[in-house]
Design a protein around this motif. Structure first.
Motif, PDB file in Angstrom:
ATOM      1  N   LYS A 166      10.005   6.280  -0.236  1.00  0.00           N
ATOM      2  CA  LYS A 166       8.749   5.844   0.359  1.00  0.00           C
ATOM      3  C   LYS A 166       8.981   4.939   1.569  1.00  0.00           C
ATOM      4  CE  LYS A 166       5.327   6.720  -0.920  1.00  0.00           C
ATOM      5  NZ  LYS A 166       4.453   7.870  -0.588  1.00  0.00           N
TER       6      LYS A 166
ATOM      7  N   GLU B 130       9.663   7.081   4.540  1.00  0.00           N
ATOM      8  CA  GLU B 130       8.411   7.668   5.008  1.00  0.00           C
ATOM      9  C   GLU B 130       7.609   6.665   5.833  1.00  0.00           C
ATOM     10  OE1 GLU B 130       4.305   9.514   3.019  1.00  0.00           O
ATOM     11  OE2 GLU B 130       6.133   9.265   1.811  1.00  0.00           O
ATOM     12  N   LEU B 131       7.602   5.386   5.382  1.00  0.00           N
ATOM     13  CA  LEU B 131       6.873   4.355   6.120  1.00  0.00           C
ATOM     14  C   LEU B 131       7.522   4.080   7.472  1.00  0.00           C
ATOM     15  CD1 LEU B 131       4.736   2.107   6.304  1.00  0.00           C
ATOM     16  CD2 LEU B 131       6.337   0.619   5.084  1.00  0.00           C
TER      17      LEU B 131
ATOM     18  N   ALA C 168       1.798   0.553  -4.364  1.00  0.00           N
ATOM     19  CA  ALA C 168       0.589   1.227  -4.835  1.00  0.00           C
ATOM     20  C   ALA C 168       0.826   2.722  -5.026  1.00  0.00           C
ATOM     21  CB  ALA C 168      -0.558   0.992  -3.851  1.00  0.00           C
ATOM     22  N   ALA C 169       1.631   3.320  -4.152  1.00  0.00           N
ATOM     23  CA  ALA C 169       1.894   4.754  -4.255  1.00  0.00           C
ATOM     24  C   ALA C 169       2.700   5.111  -5.501  1.00  0.00           C
ATOM     25  CB  ALA C 169       2.622   5.231  -3.004  1.00  0.00           C
ATOM     26  N   LEU C 170       3.493   4.159  -5.996  1.00  0.00           N
ATOM     27  CA  LEU C 170       4.352   4.437  -7.155  1.00  0.00           C
ATOM     28  C   LEU C 170       3.796   3.864  -8.456  1.00  0.00           C
ATOM     29  CD1 LEU C 170       7.841   3.634  -5.540  1.00  0.00           C
ATOM     30  CD2 LEU C 170       6.743   5.873  -5.770  1.00  0.00           C
ATOM     31  N   ARG C 171       2.585   3.309  -8.408  1.00  0.00           N
ATOM     32  CA  ARG C 171       2.095   2.570  -9.572  1.00  0.00           C
ATOM     33  C   ARG C 171       1.874   3.445 -10.802  1.00  0.00           C
ATOM     34  NH1 ARG C 171      -2.135   3.333  -6.110  1.00  0.00           N
ATOM     35  NH2 ARG C 171      -4.144   4.088  -6.954  1.00  0.00           N
ATOM     36  N   ASP C 172       1.588   4.735 -10.592  1.00  0.00           N
ATOM     37  CA  ASP C 172       1.317   5.609 -11.733  1.00  0.00           C
ATOM     38  C   ASP C 172       2.545   6.380 -12.198  1.00  0.00           C
ATOM     39  OD1 ASP C 172      -1.370   4.866 -11.802  1.00  0.00           O
ATOM     40  OD2 ASP C 172      -1.910   6.384 -10.290  1.00  0.00           O
TER      41      ASP C 172
ATOM     42  N   ARG D 142       6.679   6.772  10.106  1.00  0.00           N
ATOM     43  CA  ARG D 142       5.254   7.019  10.360  1.00  0.00           C
ATOM     44  C   ARG D 142       4.892   6.520  11.754  1.00  0.00           C
ATOM     45  NH1 ARG D 142       0.702   3.678   9.259  1.00  0.00           N
ATOM     46  NH2 ARG D 142      -1.235   4.863   8.961  1.00  0.00           N
TER      47      ARG D 142
ATOM     48  N   THR E  31       0.826  -1.213   0.000  1.00  0.00           N
ATOM     49  CA  THR E  31       0.000   0.000   0.000  1.00  0.00           C
ATOM     50  C   THR E  31       0.853   1.253   0.000  1.00  0.00           C
ATOM     51  OG1 THR E  31      -1.755  -1.173   1.167  1.00  0.00           O
ATOM     52  CG2 THR E  31      -1.818   1.246   1.226  1.00  0.00           C
ATOM     53  N   TRP E  32       1.876   1.289   0.853  1.00  0.00           N
ATOM     54  CA  TRP E  32       2.673   2.496   1.034  1.00  0.00           C
ATOM     55  C   TRP E  32       3.730   2.698  -0.058  1.00  0.00           C
ATOM     56  CZ3 TRP E  32       2.788   6.678   4.278  1.00  0.00           C
ATOM     57  CH2 TRP E  32       1.782   6.715   5.275  1.00  0.00           C
ATOM     58  N   ILE E  33       4.168   1.627  -0.677  1.00  0.00           N
ATOM     59  CA  ILE E  33       5.265   1.786  -1.643  1.00  0.00           C
ATOM     60  C   ILE E  33       4.811   1.427  -3.065  1.00  0.00           C
ATOM     61  CG2 ILE E  33       7.573   1.023  -2.299  1.00  0.00           C
ATOM     62  CD1 ILE E  33       8.185   0.560   0.620  1.00  0.00           C
TER      63      ILE E  33
END
Length: 294
Positions: free
Chosen positions: A64, A67-68, A44-48, A71, A40-42
């Motif tokens: 990322k 950042e995780l 999915a965040a970079l998928r686009d 957190r 989710t954090w890495i």
């Protein structure tokens, strides 16, 4: 059970692996939750995002991940980084000087030529392992052979297919080591010290093939006969064989040395029996009773 490569990885870094039980999903629930969180954090965040090199991907993932790790926990005080520094770091072991290198494992039975293969080239192992089963570990740069868990051979891995195997002198028996040291000049020098007949036989062995190396085995056998029966007897045997034939063989010379009294008669050309010297073809016994009865 752990597969071989995974087990070697764990041993290399000094860690323990506890496999999940079959059909027991609760054994890996914590790990699966962590995997979902990272996705989710890495991922999915970079998928686009679009990247044009592996370096760019690694930099984005590292950002990322940082950042995780920083957190704040929702149900606990602190972050993943603070938990690592305060609770886990004291138990961590230092990393090896070199990173782990993945390897391909295979098993083989050592043949009579004591050579094993990585699938492309052949490598030597100690000759006393002939007939034994060994494990072969092949990486990009090295080939290692293990017997009962102990490394018994190590070679640099050949990157291209070679006609000749990669051999180590210490893996060979004494007879093979001596064979590699043979050369035509040494055989000629030795034959000269024995006598002219032996020298003539050695020259015949070295010149009878397309290459002198084809006669090395015969010359080595001749040297062994000299050690066993003495140089004088060998010279005499070579002379007697050469008197009978221009193409001597180790077999003839060896047979003569083993049975010096019987073999010379066999080496003499067979003489025709002179039974008609006086013109009598039937002999006196034929005429004793008056000749043939009709």
């Amino acid at each position: 059970m752990l597969n071989r490569s995974y087990q070697v990885l764990a041993e290399y870094y000094g860690i323990s692996i506890v496999p999940a039980r079959v059909r027991k999903p609760q054994d890996k629930s914590a790990a699966e939750a962590s995997v979902r969180l990272v996705e989710t954090w890495i991922i999915a965040a970079l998928r686009d995002m679009k990247f044009f090199s592996l370096k760019e991907v690694n930099e984005a993932v590292a950002e990322k991940l940082e950042e995780l790790n920083n957190r704040e926990f929702k149900q606990h005080i602190g972050t993943r980084r603070s938990a690592y520094l305060e609770e886990e770091q004291a138990y961590m072991l230092p990393l090896p000087t070199a990173p782990f290198e993945a390897a391909v494992w295979s098993a083989a039975k050592v043949p009579n030529d004591y050579l094993v293969s990585d699938g492309r080239n052949k490598y030597s192992v100690p000759y006393n392992l002939i007939g034994e089963k060994v494990d072969i570990r092949a990486t990009k740069t090295i080939v290692e052979v293990y017997f009962h868990g102990s490394r018994v051979a190590s070679h640099r891995r050949l990157q291209t297919k070679q006609r000749e195997p990669l051999m180590k002198l210490e893996h060979m028996p004494q007879e093979h080591q001596r064979y590699l040291a043979y050369n035509a000049e040494d055989f000629k020098t030795w034959a000269m010290s024995v006598g002219p007949m032996t020298e003539k036989a050695v020259y015949h062995f070295l010149d009878s093939g397309k290459a002198p190396e084809q006669g090395y085995k015969a010359c080595a056998s001749l040297m062994k006969l000299g050690e066993r029966y003495s140089k004088e007897r060998l010279e005499n045997a070579c002379g007697r064989v050469l008197a009978f034939t221009t193409t001597p063989s180790v077999r003839n010379i060896s047979s003569l040395l083993k049975n010096e009294k019987a073999l010379p008669d066999l080496l003499q050309p067979e003489q025709p029996k002179n039974i008609n010297r006086y013109g009598i073809t039937r002999g006196a016994a034929y005429f004793k009773k008056g000749g043939e009865q009709k």
